[in-house]
Design a protein around this motif. Structure first.
Motif, PDB file in Angstrom:
ATOM      1  N   ILE A 236       4.214  19.911 -38.280  1.00  0.00           N
ATOM      2  CA  ILE A 236       2.742  20.056 -38.380  1.00  0.00           C
ATOM      3  C   ILE A 236       2.433  18.877 -39.449  1.00  0.00           C
ATOM      4  CG2 ILE A 236       1.026  21.471 -39.444  1.00  0.00           C
ATOM      5  CD1 ILE A 236       2.298  22.796 -36.812  1.00  0.00           C
ATOM      6  N   VAL A 237       1.481  17.857 -39.065  1.00  0.00           N
ATOM      7  CA  VAL A 237       1.324  17.091 -40.048  1.00  0.00           C
ATOM      8  C   VAL A 237      -0.102  16.950 -40.781  1.00  0.00           C
ATOM      9  CG1 VAL A 237       2.587  15.071 -38.749  1.00  0.00           C
ATOM     10  CG2 VAL A 237       0.071  15.617 -38.230  1.00  0.00           C
ATOM     11  N   GLU A 238      -1.039  18.205 -40.066  1.00  0.00           N
ATOM     12  CA  GLU A 238      -2.254  18.385 -40.676  1.00  0.00           C
ATOM     13  C   GLU A 238      -2.623  19.966 -40.197  1.00  0.00           C
ATOM     14  OE1 GLU A 238      -5.219  15.322 -40.541  1.00  0.00           O
ATOM     15  OE2 GLU A 238      -6.633  16.554 -41.505  1.00  0.00           O
ATOM     16  N   LEU A 239      -3.392  20.471 -41.221  1.00  0.00           N
ATOM     17  CA  LEU A 239      -3.717  21.884 -40.933  1.00  0.00           C
ATOM     18  C   LEU A 239      -5.191  21.983 -41.852  1.00  0.00           C
ATOM     19  CD1 LEU A 239      -3.037  24.914 -40.186  1.00  0.00           C
ATOM     20  CD2 LEU A 239      -2.134  25.138 -42.469  1.00  0.00           C
ATOM     21  N   GLY A 240      -6.191  22.724 -41.272  1.00  0.00           N
ATOM     22  CA  GLY A 240      -7.257  22.735 -42.117  1.00  0.00           C
ATOM     23  C   GLY A 240      -8.369  23.705 -41.205  1.00  0.00           C
ATOM     24  N   GLY A 241      -9.297  23.912 -41.878  1.00  0.00           N
ATOM     25  CA  GLY A 241     -10.565  24.793 -41.304  1.00  0.00           C
ATOM     26  C   GLY A 241     -11.049  23.948 -40.153  1.00  0.00           C
ATOM     27  N   LEU A 245     -11.223  19.668 -40.412  1.00  0.00           N
ATOM     28  CA  LEU A 245     -10.569  18.974 -39.701  1.00  0.00           C
ATOM     29  C   LEU A 245     -11.416  17.911 -38.713  1.00  0.00           C
ATOM     30  CD1 LEU A 245      -7.010  19.353 -39.020  1.00  0.00           C
ATOM     31  CD2 LEU A 245      -8.255  18.922 -36.851  1.00  0.00           C
ATOM     32  N   PHE A 246     -12.368  18.608 -38.098  1.00  0.00           N
ATOM     33  CA  PHE A 246     -13.210  17.524 -37.294  1.00  0.00           C
ATOM     34  C   PHE A 246     -13.955  16.382 -37.949  1.00  0.00           C
ATOM     35  CE2 PHE A 246     -11.975  20.339 -33.915  1.00  0.00           C
ATOM     36  CZ  PHE A 246     -12.145  19.569 -32.756  1.00  0.00           C
ATOM     37  N   THR A 247     -14.562  16.916 -39.176  1.00  0.00           N
ATOM     38  CA  THR A 247     -15.496  15.906 -39.905  1.00  0.00           C
ATOM     39  C   THR A 247     -14.833  15.253 -40.730  1.00  0.00           C
ATOM     40  OG1 THR A 247     -15.706  17.673 -41.435  1.00  0.00           O
ATOM     41  CG2 THR A 247     -17.458  17.336 -39.587  1.00  0.00           C
ATOM     42  N   ASP A 248     -13.592  15.606 -41.337  1.00  0.00           N
ATOM     43  CA  ASP A 248     -12.698  14.680 -42.455  1.00  0.00           C
ATOM     44  C   ASP A 248     -11.252  14.862 -42.052  1.00  0.00           C
ATOM     45  OD1 ASP A 248     -12.186  13.299 -44.473  1.00  0.00           O
ATOM     46  OD2 ASP A 248     -12.231  14.835 -46.042  1.00  0.00           O
ATOM     47  N   PRO A 249     -10.976  14.389 -40.844  1.00  0.00           N
ATOM     48  CA  PRO A 249      -9.425  14.061 -40.519  1.00  0.00           C
ATOM     49  C   PRO A 249      -8.522  13.476 -41.472  1.00  0.00           C
ATOM     50  CG  PRO A 249     -10.786  12.691 -39.067  1.00  0.00           C
ATOM     51  CD  PRO A 249     -11.814  13.591 -39.698  1.00  0.00           C
ATOM     52  N   LEU A 250      -7.609  13.704 -42.084  1.00  0.00           N
ATOM     53  CA  LEU A 250      -6.833  13.088 -43.039  1.00  0.00           C
ATOM     54  C   LEU A 250      -5.653  12.411 -42.363  1.00  0.00           C
ATOM     55  CD1 LEU A 250      -6.943  15.596 -45.858  1.00  0.00           C
ATOM     56  CD2 LEU A 250      -8.573  13.660 -45.611  1.00  0.00           C
ATOM     57  N   HIS A 251      -4.966  12.805 -41.578  1.00  0.00           N
ATOM     58  CA  HIS A 251      -3.583  12.182 -40.999  1.00  0.00           C
ATOM     59  C   HIS A 251      -4.198  11.159 -39.915  1.00  0.00           C
ATOM     60  CE1 HIS A 251       0.409  11.617 -39.278  1.00  0.00           C
ATOM     61  NE2 HIS A 251       0.599  11.969 -40.665  1.00  0.00           N
ATOM     62  N   PRO A 252      -3.548   9.794 -39.802  1.00  0.00           N
ATOM     63  CA  PRO A 252      -3.743   8.903 -38.811  1.00  0.00           C
ATOM     64  C   PRO A 252      -3.760   9.456 -37.524  1.00  0.00           C
ATOM     65  CG  PRO A 252      -2.217   8.026 -40.148  1.00  0.00           C
ATOM     66  CD  PRO A 252      -2.469   9.437 -41.061  1.00  0.00           C
ATOM     67  N   TYR A 253      -2.668  10.306 -37.336  1.00  0.00           N
ATOM     68  CA  TYR A 253      -2.404  10.823 -35.938  1.00  0.00           C
ATOM     69  C   TYR A 253      -3.473  11.967 -35.424  1.00  0.00           C
ATOM     70  CZ  TYR A 253      -0.362  13.470 -32.129  1.00  0.00           C
ATOM     71  OH  TYR A 253      -0.029  13.758 -30.966  1.00  0.00           O
ATOM     72  N   THR A 254      -3.986  12.637 -36.567  1.00  0.00           N
ATOM     73  CA  THR A 254      -5.448  13.394 -36.120  1.00  0.00           C
ATOM     74  C   THR A 254      -6.455  12.575 -35.654  1.00  0.00           C
ATOM     75  OG1 THR A 254      -4.360  14.999 -37.864  1.00  0.00           O
ATOM     76  CG2 THR A 254      -6.811  15.505 -36.997  1.00  0.00           C
ATOM     77  N   ASP A 288      10.450  12.549 -46.136  1.00  0.00           N
ATOM     78  CA  ASP A 288      11.776  12.849 -45.562  1.00  0.00           C
ATOM     79  C   ASP A 288      11.522  14.410 -45.555  1.00  0.00           C
ATOM     80  OD1 ASP A 288      12.812  10.353 -45.735  1.00  0.00           O
ATOM     81  OD2 ASP A 288      13.167  10.357 -47.890  1.00  0.00           O
ATOM     82  N   ASP A 289      10.973  15.056 -46.389  1.00  0.00           N
ATOM     83  CA  ASP A 289      10.768  16.665 -46.227  1.00  0.00           C
ATOM     84  C   ASP A 289       9.945  16.873 -45.327  1.00  0.00           C
ATOM     85  OD1 ASP A 289      10.774  19.286 -46.629  1.00  0.00           O
ATOM     86  OD2 ASP A 289       9.936  19.196 -48.997  1.00  0.00           O
ATOM     87  N   PRO A 290      10.171  17.568 -44.121  1.00  0.00           N
ATOM     88  CA  PRO A 290       9.212  17.928 -43.005  1.00  0.00           C
ATOM     89  C   PRO A 290       8.383  19.151 -43.829  1.00  0.00           C
ATOM     90  CG  PRO A 290      11.458  18.388 -42.730  1.00  0.00           C
ATOM     91  CD  PRO A 290      11.625  17.768 -43.922  1.00  0.00           C
ATOM     92  N   GLN A 291       8.706  19.706 -44.720  1.00  0.00           N
ATOM     93  CA  GLN A 291       7.733  21.004 -45.032  1.00  0.00           C
ATOM     94  C   GLN A 291       6.621  20.459 -46.047  1.00  0.00           C
ATOM     95  OE1 GLN A 291       8.923  24.760 -45.043  1.00  0.00           O
ATOM     96  NE2 GLN A 291      11.094  24.317 -45.530  1.00  0.00           N
ATOM     97  N   HIS A 292       7.049  19.086 -46.489  1.00  0.00           N
ATOM     98  CA  HIS A 292       5.966  18.705 -47.704  1.00  0.00           C
ATOM     99  C   HIS A 292       4.601  18.329 -47.096  1.00  0.00           C
ATOM    100  CE1 HIS A 292       5.231  17.340 -51.511  1.00  0.00           C
ATOM    101  NE2 HIS A 292       4.649  16.152 -50.934  1.00  0.00           N
ATOM    102  N   LEU A 293       3.760  19.267 -47.233  1.00  0.00           N
ATOM    103  CA  LEU A 293       2.330  19.144 -46.936  1.00  0.00           C
ATOM    104  C   LEU A 293       1.688  19.277 -48.259  1.00  0.00           C
ATOM    105  CD1 LEU A 293       1.603  21.259 -43.766  1.00  0.00           C
ATOM    106  CD2 LEU A 293       2.112  18.846 -43.822  1.00  0.00           C
ATOM    107  N   HIS A 300      -7.124  22.392 -46.863  1.00  0.00           N
ATOM    108  CA  HIS A 300      -6.817  21.441 -46.075  1.00  0.00           C
ATOM    109  C   HIS A 300      -5.401  20.634 -46.651  1.00  0.00           C
ATOM    110  CE1 HIS A 300      -9.159  17.735 -43.704  1.00  0.00           C
ATOM    111  NE2 HIS A 300      -7.775  18.191 -43.310  1.00  0.00           N
ATOM    112  N   PHE A 301      -4.377  20.889 -45.575  1.00  0.00           N
ATOM    113  CA  PHE A 301      -3.282  20.309 -45.994  1.00  0.00           C
ATOM    114  C   PHE A 301      -2.857  19.059 -44.988  1.00  0.00           C
ATOM    115  CE2 PHE A 301      -3.407  24.679 -46.947  1.00  0.00           C
ATOM    116  CZ  PHE A 301      -2.682  24.843 -48.075  1.00  0.00           C
ATOM    117  N   VAL A 302      -2.049  17.898 -45.779  1.00  0.00           N
ATOM    118  CA  VAL A 302      -1.836  16.903 -44.846  1.00  0.00           C
ATOM    119  C   VAL A 302      -0.573  16.409 -45.277  1.00  0.00           C
ATOM    120  CG1 VAL A 302      -2.923  15.370 -46.389  1.00  0.00           C
ATOM    121  CG2 VAL A 302      -2.569  14.539 -43.978  1.00  0.00           C
ATOM    122  N   ALA A 303       0.586  15.983 -44.299  1.00  0.00           N
ATOM    123  CA  ALA A 303       1.708  15.423 -44.703  1.00  0.00           C
ATOM    124  C   ALA A 303       1.594  14.147 -45.560  1.00  0.00           C
ATOM    125  CB  ALA A 303       2.349  15.250 -43.353  1.00  0.00           C
ATOM    126  N   GLY A 304       2.449  14.477 -46.366  1.00  0.00           N
ATOM    127  CA  GLY A 304       2.579  13.316 -47.473  1.00  0.00           C
ATOM    128  C   GLY A 304       1.774  12.296 -47.747  1.00  0.00           C
TER     129      GLY A 304
END
Ligand SMILES: Nc1ncnc2c1ncn2[C@@H]1O[C@H](COP(=O)(O)OP(=O)(O)O)[C@@H](O)[C@H]1O
Ligand SMILES: [Mg+2]
Length: 304
Positions: A236-241, A245-254, A288-293, A300-304
């Protein structure tokens, strides 16, 4: 993201991994594919959590791990706090009933030699102790709009949308609390998609269902999802409402996924195409830590 279970959590993954062996030319094991890599996720009672990401990112495998259709390599799956991965097989029946699935392709998930009614009777016979499950099967079919003589017809007599309605009736007939919808409209004509999405929404309200809604297409989930989790290569690289998420996507993949949504404006469509071409998926990195959001904004959570 915290793995502490919230009181509202119905189903949660705690550092769930699923690895598949990669086989060489003579059946020898040459490596391991981390289809799901230490994913932690809470699904809250009554919400629709969308799980999005490109094909092959691990969405279905994660969903199958949650439903115990796949044995996890490591980690825990909790339903109302009970770790299902540690449960003996004979104690799993009530959970099989509480957690149902709607598949992408209703044609291959339905038995061609059984009528609509027989398809819906089957899970009732296997998962409930109902003496005469027919009234309940008919009621479920009616809830999805299949009535009268149609209940005695075989899958080939129905359109794609109607077949998906039968698949939905099968899932809701046993009165589950949780339903995984795995690309439920991806195989349907665009004109039919909205009808099925509306049906899923009204059933959710009527029956108090909790959904995990899997889609490779972000545009499908916008009006349906409470929250969105973005999956990329097993994580999971991003999680949010949803709006967040649609108005302020944080991860480049999103952002790339969002730019893949067709836009009516030709200039913006051109930009989106350029963005996709410039950024192959290999481009994205994670810590390196896959759980680190990181919680970038409340909820609104995003990978490192
Ligand atoms: N039973 C299996 N055996 C080996 N590899 C699998 C199996 N199921 C899925 N995979 C692989 O795991 C990865 C994730 O697949 P999947 O969960 O189906 O992705 P998605 O649903 O996001 O398209 C893919 O690389 C897929 O090929
Ligand atoms: Mg899939």
């Amino acid at each position: 993201m915290t793995t502490a279970s919230v009181t509202t959590s119905l189903l949660s993954a705690e550092s769930v991994s699923k690895h598949f062996p990669i086989k060489g030319p003579f059946g020898t094991r040459t490596g391991v594919l981390k289809a799901v890599d230490q994913v932690s996720l809470d699904i809250r009672r009554g919400e629709t959590l969308a799980l999005v990401g490109e094909s092959g990112s691990g969405k279905t495998t994660l969903g199958r791990c949650l439903l115990q259709m796949e044995q996890v390599t490591s980690g825990a799956v909790r339903y109302e706090g009970v770790d299902l991965t540690a449960l003996p097989a004979q104690q799993r029946r009530p959970y099989h009933r509480s957690m149902q699935v709607i598949f992408q392709d209703p044609f291959s998930s339905l038995n061609p030699h059984r009528t609509a009614l027989q398809q819906v009777l089957e899970p009732l016979q296997v998962l409930t102790d109902e003496v005469d499950p027919t009234p309940r099967a008919l009621a479920a079919l009616e809830q999805v709009g299949i009535t009268g003589d149609a209940v005695h017809k075989y899958p080939r007599a129905f359109s794609g949308g109607q077949r998906q309605r039968i698949g939905i009736a099968r899932a809701i007939s046993v009165r589950p609390a949780f339903v995984m919808c795995d690309e439920p409209v991806s195989a349907l004509d665009v004109s039919i998609q909205a009808q099925i999405l509306n049906l899923l929404s009204s059933l959710q309200r009527e029956l108090g269902l909790t959904y995990l809604f899997i889609s490779h297409d972000l545009s499908v989930v916008r009006h349906l999802a409470t929250r969105v989790a973005v999956m990329y290569r097993g994580r999971i690289v991003e999680l949010g409402g949803t709006e967040q998420l649609f108005t302020d996507p944080l991860h480049p993949y999103t952002r790339t996924l969002l730019s893949a949504i067709p836009v009516p404006d030709p200039r913006r469509a051109r930009e989106a195409k350029l963005l996709r071409a410039e950024r192959p998926t290999e481009w994205f990195a994670w810590p390196d830590d896959p759980q680190h959001l990181v919680e970038a904004a409340p909820g609104h959570f995003v990978a490192g």
